[in-house]
Enzyme design. Structure first.
Site, PDB file in Angstrom:
ATOM      1  N   GLY A 179       0.196   6.032  -3.551  1.00 55.79           N
ATOM      2  CA  GLY A 179       1.296   5.346  -4.217  1.00 55.79           C
ATOM      3  C   GLY A 179       1.247   3.858  -3.945  1.00 55.79           C
ATOM      4  CB  ALA A 180      -1.594   1.850  -2.847  1.00 50.84           C
ATOM      5  CB  THR A 181      -0.272   0.867  -8.142  1.00 49.33           C
ATOM      6  OG1 THR A 181       0.605   1.951  -8.485  1.00 49.33           O
ATOM      7  CG2 THR A 181      -1.696   1.379  -8.017  1.00 49.33           C
ATOM      8  CB  SER A 182       4.544  -0.321  -7.882  1.00 53.94           C
ATOM      9  OG  SER A 182       4.869   1.052  -7.831  1.00 53.94           O
ATOM     10  N   GLY A 183       5.854  -1.195  -5.310  1.00 58.20           N
ATOM     11  CA  GLY A 183       6.895  -0.900  -4.343  1.00 58.20           C
ATOM     12  C   GLY A 183       6.447  -0.852  -2.901  1.00 58.20           C
ATOM     13  CB  ILE A 184       7.374   1.529  -0.216  1.00 59.96           C
ATOM     14  CG1 ILE A 184       8.887   1.302  -0.270  1.00 59.96           C
ATOM     15  CG2 ILE A 184       6.945   1.836   1.218  1.00 59.96           C
ATOM     16  CD1 ILE A 184       9.699   2.553  -0.056  1.00 59.96           C
ATOM     17  N   GLY A 185       4.422   1.180  -1.305  1.00 53.69           N
ATOM     18  CA  GLY A 185       2.986   1.352  -1.085  1.00 53.69           C
ATOM     19  C   GLY A 185       2.222   0.053  -1.194  1.00 53.69           C
ATOM     20  CB  SER A 223      14.658   9.384   0.989  1.00 54.58           C
ATOM     21  OG  SER A 223      15.940   8.959   0.569  1.00 54.58           O
ATOM     22  CE1 TYR A 269      12.655  10.223  -4.546  1.00 58.58           C
ATOM     23  CE2 TYR A 269      14.631  10.112  -3.184  1.00 58.58           C
ATOM     24  CZ  TYR A 269      13.394   9.614  -3.548  1.00 58.58           C
ATOM     25  OH  TYR A 269      12.881   8.510  -2.903  1.00 58.58           O
TER      26      TYR A 269
END
EC number: 1.1.1.-
Length: 287
Positions: A24-30, A149, A175
């Site tokens: 999940g490295a392409t946006s946000g936290i990643g 979360s 979620y």
């Protein structure tokens, strides 16, 4: 939960020369985590779904910290792609010091993947669980960090009903259940894999792309009261780099502090059943 031992991964010198895998490295936290660990000298391995964003983050990391990171494309909504990713990573790396299992999403309406699973539990939990199992030997002596979360309190985990078919679909509950599963899996991994420091963490409410395409998207992207992605990634990066003796394997962390869980989430017997159900679901029972 058991106390961790100093041989798990990172010495006091930080992440220099260590191989850190971020999904999940392409946006946000990643993305924020990938940039942060690269600045500490890690050999970064990026995993993302969108090829254009993957190229963008690859270039950003290279500009930030020198050599371009390795990048692999995989859609966690297809377990076939996760299995292929696992094979490629095993072929490429004899050791992975840190696996940050961060890929995730929220689905406003019930969606079923081609594998037959409810999309939230597959993308947020089962796919990362499968990848960790495929990389089990590469993670020996390293760390497994699962993004969770505090929404886990809304979860309703049932190892006999991973798809939640017995209840009316709720995006928030689906979620929360996926994040509850990650906390329980980190705790169970600590029990089953004593040579891996396994932890989960709450990043806080973060401005991200989660929920894109839904009415929740604007809330997560533009709410000024939410944390920046860099702030949300702070605990992840700390868990990757802190001296092992300062951490508790199996623990759930928030703002760099060990945070207690209770109720079903803390039930070791239920976690063991979840582990077995997940292994059967993804078709990997070897670990």
């Amino acid at each position: 939960m058991t106390a961790s031992t100093p041989h798990h991964g990172t010495p006091r010198g930080g992440l220099s020369g260590r191989t850190v895998l971020v999904t999940g490295a392409t946006s946000g936290i990643g993305r924020a985590a990938a940039l942060a660990v690269a600045r500490q000298g890690a050999r970064v391995v990026l995993v993302g779904r969108d090829p254009e964003r993957l190229r963008t983050v690859t270039n950003e990391v290279a500009r930030t910290a020198g050599p371009a990171p390795d990048a692999f494309r995989a859609d966690f909504a297809e377990l076939r792609q996760v299995r292929d990713l696992g094979e490629r990573l095993r072929d490429r790396y004899p050791r992975i010091d840190v696996m940050a299992s961060n890929a995730g999403g929220m689905f406003w309406s019930r969606t079923t993947t081609q594998d037959g699973f409810e999309a939230t539990i597959q993308v947020n939990h089962l796919a990362g669980f499968l990848l960790a199992r495929l990389l089990r030997e590469r993670l020996a002596g390293g760390r497994l960090i699962l993004t969770s979360s505090d929404a886990y309190t809304q979860g309703r985990i049932d190892p006999d009903d991973l798809n939640g078919d017995r209840h009316r679909y709720s995006a928030g509950q689906a979620y929360g259940t996926s994040k509850q599963a990650n906390i329980m899996t980190a705790a169970e991994a600590a029990r089953r894999w004593p040579d891996v420091l396994a932890v989960s963490y709450h990043p806080g409410e973060v401005r991200t792309r989660i929920g894109r395409g839904t009415v929740a998207s604007s809330y997560f992207r533009f709410n000024p009261f939410l944390r920046s992605a860099a702030k949300g990634a702070d605990t992840l990066v700390w868990l990757a780099s802190a001296p092992a003796e300062e951490l508790t394997t199996g623990g759930y962390y928030s703002d760099r502090r060990l945070s207690p869980v209770s109720g079903p989430t803390a039930d070791a017997g239920l976690a063991a059943k979840l582990w077995e159900a997940g292994a059967a679901a993804v078709g990997d029972t070897a670990h």
